[in-house]
Motif scaffolding. Sequence first.
Motif, short mmCIF file in Angstrom:
data_model
loop_
_atom_site.label_atom_id
_atom_site.label_comp_id
_atom_site.label_asym_id
_atom_site.label_seq_id
_atom_site.Cartn_x
_atom_site.Cartn_y
_atom_site.Cartn_z
N GLY A 15 0.80 -1.22 0.00
CA GLY A 15 0.00 0.00 0.00
C GLY A 15 0.82 1.26 0.00
N LEU A 16 2.06 1.17 -0.48
CA LEU A 16 2.97 2.31 -0.48
C LEU A 16 3.24 2.82 -1.88
CD1 LEU A 16 5.54 0.92 2.11
CD2 LEU A 16 3.69 2.56 2.53
N ARG A 17 3.70 4.03 -1.97
CA ARG A 17 4.09 4.64 -3.24
C ARG A 17 5.60 4.82 -3.27
NH1 ARG A 17 -0.77 9.11 -4.03
NH2 ARG A 17 -2.45 7.59 -3.77
N VAL A 18 6.13 4.99 -4.45
CA VAL A 18 7.57 5.12 -4.61
C VAL A 18 7.93 6.52 -5.12
CG1 VAL A 18 9.61 4.29 -5.89
CG2 VAL A 18 7.89 2.66 -5.05
N ALA A 19 8.89 7.12 -4.46
CA ALA A 19 9.48 8.39 -4.89
C ALA A 19 10.84 8.07 -5.49
CB ALA A 19 9.64 9.33 -3.71
N ALA A 20 11.09 8.56 -6.68
CA ALA A 20 12.37 8.28 -7.35
C ALA A 20 13.28 9.50 -7.27
CB ALA A 20 12.14 7.91 -8.81
N HIS A 21 14.44 9.31 -6.67
CA HIS A 21 15.47 10.34 -6.63
C HIS A 21 16.14 10.31 -8.00
CE1 HIS A 21 19.54 11.87 -5.87
NE2 HIS A 21 19.00 12.56 -4.89
N THR A 73 0.79 21.55 1.02
CA THR A 73 -0.37 21.12 1.80
C THR A 73 -1.18 20.09 1.01
OG1 THR A 73 -1.55 23.12 1.04
CG2 THR A 73 -0.46 23.23 3.19
N ILE A 74 -2.17 20.55 0.28
CA ILE A 74 -3.08 19.63 -0.38
C ILE A 74 -2.40 18.79 -1.47
CG2 ILE A 74 -3.97 21.29 -2.09
CD1 ILE A 74 -6.80 20.06 -1.39
N ARG A 75 -1.45 19.38 -2.21
CA ARG A 75 -0.76 18.61 -3.25
C ARG A 75 0.16 17.56 -2.64
NH1 ARG A 75 -4.38 20.08 -5.21
NH2 ARG A 75 -4.72 21.88 -6.54
N ALA A 76 0.85 17.92 -1.56
CA ALA A 76 1.70 16.94 -0.87
C ALA A 76 0.86 15.80 -0.32
CB ALA A 76 2.49 17.62 0.24
N ALA A 77 -0.32 16.12 0.20
CA ALA A 77 -1.22 15.08 0.70
C ALA A 77 -1.65 14.15 -0.44
CB ALA A 77 -2.45 15.73 1.35
N GLU A 78 -1.95 14.72 -1.60
CA GLU A 78 -2.33 13.91 -2.76
C GLU A 78 -1.20 12.97 -3.15
OE1 GLU A 78 -3.35 16.62 -5.87
OE2 GLU A 78 -5.07 17.44 -4.79
N LEU A 79 0.01 13.50 -3.18
CA LEU A 79 1.16 12.68 -3.56
C LEU A 79 1.32 11.48 -2.64
CD1 LEU A 79 3.77 11.95 -5.03
CD2 LEU A 79 4.93 13.74 -3.71
N MET A 80 1.14 11.70 -1.34
CA MET A 80 1.31 10.62 -0.38
C MET A 80 0.10 9.71 -0.27
SD MET A 80 3.38 12.47 2.73
CE MET A 80 2.01 13.52 3.17
N GLY A 81 -1.02 10.13 -0.88
CA GLY A 81 -2.25 9.36 -0.73
C GLY A 81 -2.87 9.56 0.64
N TRP A 82 -2.63 10.72 1.23
CA TRP A 82 -3.10 11.03 2.58
C TRP A 82 -4.19 12.10 2.57
CZ3 TRP A 82 1.14 11.36 6.89
CH2 TRP A 82 1.80 10.13 6.99
N GLU A 83 -4.89 12.26 1.45
CA GLU A 83 -5.92 13.31 1.36
C GLU A 83 -6.99 13.18 2.43
OE1 GLU A 83 -5.48 11.98 -3.06
OE2 GLU A 83 -5.07 11.12 -1.07
N ASP A 84 -7.19 11.96 2.94
CA ASP A 84 -8.20 11.75 3.96
C ASP A 84 -7.75 12.18 5.35
OD1 ASP A 84 -6.29 9.71 4.08
OD2 ASP A 84 -7.71 8.28 4.94
N ARG A 85 -6.46 12.52 5.49
CA ARG A 85 -5.91 12.85 6.80
C ARG A 85 -5.36 14.26 6.92
NH1 ARG A 85 -2.07 7.65 6.98
NH2 ARG A 85 -2.85 7.37 4.87
N VAL A 86 -4.70 14.72 5.88
CA VAL A 86 -4.01 16.01 5.95
C VAL A 86 -4.18 16.78 4.64
CG1 VAL A 86 -2.24 15.18 7.58
CG2 VAL A 86 -1.82 15.02 5.12
N GLY A 87 -3.65 17.99 4.62
CA GLY A 87 -3.61 18.76 3.39
C GLY A 87 -4.64 19.86 3.30
N SER A 88 -5.71 19.75 4.06
CA SER A 88 -6.74 20.78 4.07
C SER A 88 -7.41 20.78 5.44
CB SER A 88 -7.78 20.53 2.96
OG SER A 88 -8.40 19.26 3.12
N VAL A 89 -8.14 21.85 5.72
CA VAL A 89 -8.81 21.98 7.01
C VAL A 89 -10.25 21.53 6.83
CG1 VAL A 89 -9.42 23.56 8.88
CG2 VAL A 89 -7.30 23.92 7.58
N GLU A 90 -10.53 20.31 7.27
CA GLU A 90 -11.86 19.73 7.14
C GLU A 90 -12.15 18.84 8.34
OE1 GLU A 90 -12.84 18.03 3.20
OE2 GLU A 90 -10.81 18.64 2.63
#
Length: 200
Positions: free
Chosen positions: A24-30, A152-169
Motif C-alpha cells: 500500500g505504499l508509493r515510490v518516490a524516485a530520486h 499542503t493539499i498537493r503533498a497530501a495527494e502525492l502521499m495518498g493522505w488526502e483523507d488525513r491532511v492537506g486541508s482543514v476539514e
Amino acid sequence: SQPGAQEFTYDELRAAVEEAGKAGLRVAAHAHGPAGAMDAVRAGVASIEHGSLLNEEALQLMKEHKTFLVPTIYVHEVIMQQEGKGYPEEYIEKERVAGEQELKVFRRALALGIPMAYGTDSAVYPHGDNARQFAVMVREGMAPLAAIQSATIRAAELMGWEDRVGSVEPGKFADLVAVRDNPLDNIRSLERVAFIMKDG
C-alpha cells in the motif's frame, strides 16, 4: 559525480513499484537525469525528486502519467553561497550546472501543469530554513497560493493522505501554522511562523 547517470534498470524500478504497491505504499524516485526519470515514470513511481536535468521528453512523459515533480530549487542558492568557503570545487561546479538547469525544469514543469509537491532536500541546509523555498518558487513563476498548496493539499495527494491532511476539514488532523501577514501578499511571512498546532 555523475548526477545524470541512471542507477537502476526499468525492471528494477518496476519491481520496486510492484513490491511497494503490495504494502500500500508509493515510490518516490530520486532522479536528476532524463533516462532514469523516464524509466521511473514508466515503472509507475509517484514522484520524481529533484529532476534537475530533465528534458522535454521526460517532462511530457511526467505530464502524461500525472507523475509529481518534487523540486528542490532553494538548495541551489544555499550551495552557491558556499563557494570559496571550503566546499570542494567539484561540488560547487556540479551545482552551478545542475542548479541552473533545475530552475529551467521547474519553470517548464510549471508551464506544462505538471503536479508539484513541496520538497526541500533539507539537511543540505539546516532544518528550520525549509520555508525559504516558497519565495524561490514564487520568484520563478509559481503563484503564492499554488506554492502553499504544493506543501499542503498537493503533498497530501502525492502521499495518498488526502483523507488525513492537506486541508482543514472535519475528521482530518488539525495540523496548522499561523503567520502574522497574509502569505498571498508576502510569501516570506511563511518563514516566520507565529503559532503551530499539531493534531488539534
